[in-house]
Design an enzyme around this catalytic site. Structure first.
Site, PDB file in Angstrom:
ATOM      1  N   CYS A 105     -28.141  53.766  31.669  1.00  0.00           N
ATOM      2  CA  CYS A 105     -27.101  53.007  32.363  1.00  0.00           C
ATOM      3  C   CYS A 105     -27.096  53.262  33.853  1.00  0.00           C
ATOM      4  CB  CYS A 105     -25.726  53.316  31.758  1.00  0.00           C
ATOM      5  SG  CYS A 105     -25.215  55.040  31.904  1.00  0.00           S
ATOM      6  N   GLU A 153     -17.036  53.642  29.623  1.00  0.00           N
ATOM      7  CA  GLU A 153     -18.238  53.977  30.378  1.00  0.00           C
ATOM      8  C   GLU A 153     -19.221  52.821  30.209  1.00  0.00           C
ATOM      9  OE1 GLU A 153     -18.574  56.365  32.403  1.00  0.00           O
ATOM     10  OE2 GLU A 153     -16.754  57.466  31.933  1.00  0.00           O
ATOM     11  N   GLY A 157     -20.993  51.734  26.591  1.00  0.00           N
ATOM     12  CA  GLY A 157     -21.799  50.568  26.229  1.00  0.00           C
ATOM     13  C   GLY A 157     -21.700  49.502  27.299  1.00  0.00           C
ATOM     14  N   GLY A 195     -17.002  46.280  25.874  1.00  0.00           N
ATOM     15  CA  GLY A 195     -15.927  47.046  26.497  1.00  0.00           C
ATOM     16  C   GLY A 195     -14.631  46.257  26.572  1.00  0.00           C
TER      17      GLY A 195
END
Length: 477
Positions: A253, A219, A197, A202
């Site tokens: 992403c 990630e 995310g 995070g």
């Protein structure tokens, strides 16, 4: 096969009890044998194949993903990971022998891979199948129990996974919900947390994990730049750039976030890009079956506000009722514009002009380390400069995003773009503890040299034994 160990967890059920139940299951040793791991991976493969139409429908409902894109970027990606894990699992699980130094011999030393225990996987909404199940493949291959938390922003896929995973897999629970459920999950003790995310959440995950000293894989994302110079094949470059940027309506992403193009290549790129977008999505991408939609109203309004800087090359149109934003390319964007200071995560591509590769490297290095860096150039010195003088999660030449399809390439970020990696063996390693095992016979008792009391003779023998490795004992006088 059908598992019976862990039902889906609804909001009114007790999350701590679910985690405790999975831990009790793990402690029985159920998940450790290779046969169990293979059985789970094959069951997950069967789930994907048997329920393909339902998965396609869920992905369409959540993000209006077309059938081909769903297979290319979601179902096919997971099937590839499963097949790769099944093919290499025996080798990954095999203990590895390591050398023993002279002063320890006779002895044998090995590294034994063992599962971590109960793992938590928190998935995002943009690839709600792939980014939920690919980490799960690694967790199962490594012999772990797992709690899966799909994204509430992809409710159709989340609900489908909550229904199907517990019916096909053992030692896997699914928790649906939003902030409240995620907060409760993070308060539990896990043996590893895998989060995909944004960096803001995070940091929350990392802080919660630290309370239990739980290792994490984060990630994340950020702004993945593209460098293009005049040596590139501009027709192919534009086509690949448009594909990488506008797949999933830019909600990827590792999508190209912005372009740094040399002055000598600028005009050719700006001429080729509109043609490439037209070739892929037609004169009106709104009617294309291959072009997606923005996930929710909040992101739609965030993205439309980013289209006001720079000059409009193509796109710029939108429809709030459909959450549609046309493929949009902006030129001559000021470096300090909002579209250049936050991750775009949508179908907007800013293009900036640079003098050359050195100028591009300075621009990239002045910002957070990206998850991916792309370069379209035939200049070997430019490629080498980007490799040696920049830091990114990955460097890909002449194509965006395709490195995700190589199981043997670890995928992950560096610095603000993430920590840890997965895919292929990297996934197995992420969810594995490599336990050292040293075995030394009791006869002959060579360790007697280190027992007290120490003498001049014993010191001399020890110094001789370790002279190649110990800087003090082996020093000649």
């Amino acid at each position: 096969m059908t598992g019976t160990a862990a039902p889906a967890v609804q909001q009114d059920q007790h999350i701590p009890q679910t985690v405790a139940g999975l831990r009790a299951t793990f402690d029985t040793g159920l998940t450790r044998p290779a046969a169990w791991r293979r059985r789970q991976l094959r069951a997950l493969r069967r789930l994907l194949l048997d329920h393909t139409p339902a998965i396609e429908e869920a992905l369409y409902d959540d993000l209006r993903k077309g059938r081909t894109e769903s297979h290319l970027t979601e179902i096919g990606q997971v099937l590839t990971e499963i097949e790769h894990a099944l093919r290499h699992l025996d080798r990954w699980m095999r203990p590895r022998r390591v050398a023993v130094p002279l002063n320890i011999k006779p002895a044998t030393a090995r590294i034994h891979p063992e599962p971590l225990g109960v793992c938590l996987i928190i998935a995002p909404w943009n690839y709600p199948l792939t980014l939920t199940l690919n980490p799960l493949v690694g967790a199962l291959a490594a012999g772990n129990a797992a709690v899966v938390k799909p994204s509430e922003l992809a409710p159709a896929t989340s609900g489908l996974l909550a229904d199907l995973l517990p019916r096909h897999l053992e030692a896997v629970a699914v928790v649906e919900g939003a902030v409240e459920e995620t907060t409760t999950l993070l308060a539990q003790r896990f043996d590893h947390i895998f989060y995909t995310g944004n960096g803001t959440v995070g940091r929350v995950v990392a802080a919660a994990a630290a309370k239990n000293l739980t290792p994490t894989t984060l990630e994340l994302g950020g702004k993945s730049p593209v460098f293009i110079d005049e040596t590139a094949d501009m027709t192919v470059t534009a086509r690949r750039l448009a594909w990488g940027k506008f797949t999933n309506a830019g909600q990827t992403c590792v999508a190209p976030d912005y372009v740094l193009v040399t002055q000598a290549a600028r005009d050719a790129l700006l001429a080729a890009l509109p043609a490439a977008v037209h070739q892929m999505y037609g004169a009106n991408p709104r009617t294309s079956a291959d072009y997606g939609r923005i996930v929710n109203d909040r992101h739609f309004h965030r993205l439309t506000a980013l289209t006001t800087d720079g000059d409009l090359l193509i796109g710029g149109t939108s429809d709030a009722a459909e959450r549609y934003i046309a493929p949009t390319v902006l030129t001559d964007v000021p470096p300090g514009a909002p579209v250049m200071t936050e991750e775009i995560f949508g179908p907007i591509l800013p293009i900036l002009t640079v003098r050359g590769v050195d100028d591009a490297i300075d621009f990239i290095n002045a910002r957070d380390k990206p998850l991916s860096l792309y370069a379209f150039t035939r200049d070997k010195s430019a490629r080498q400069a980007l490799l040696e003088r920049t830091s990114s999660g990955g460097l890909v030449l002449n194509a965006p995003m395709i490195h995700l399809g190589v199981p043997d390439l670890p995928f992950g970020g560096v610095g603000p773009s993430g920590m840890g990696a997965y895919h292929g063996k990297a996934s197995f390693d992420t969810f594995t503890h490599r336990k050292p095992l040293l075995s030394k016979p009791t006869r002959p008792d060579t360790l007697r040299l280190i027992y007290a009391p120490h003498t001049t003779r014993s010191f001399a023998l020890i110094a001789k034994a370790v002279s190649r490795t110990h800087p003090l004992l082996g020093r000649r006088r």
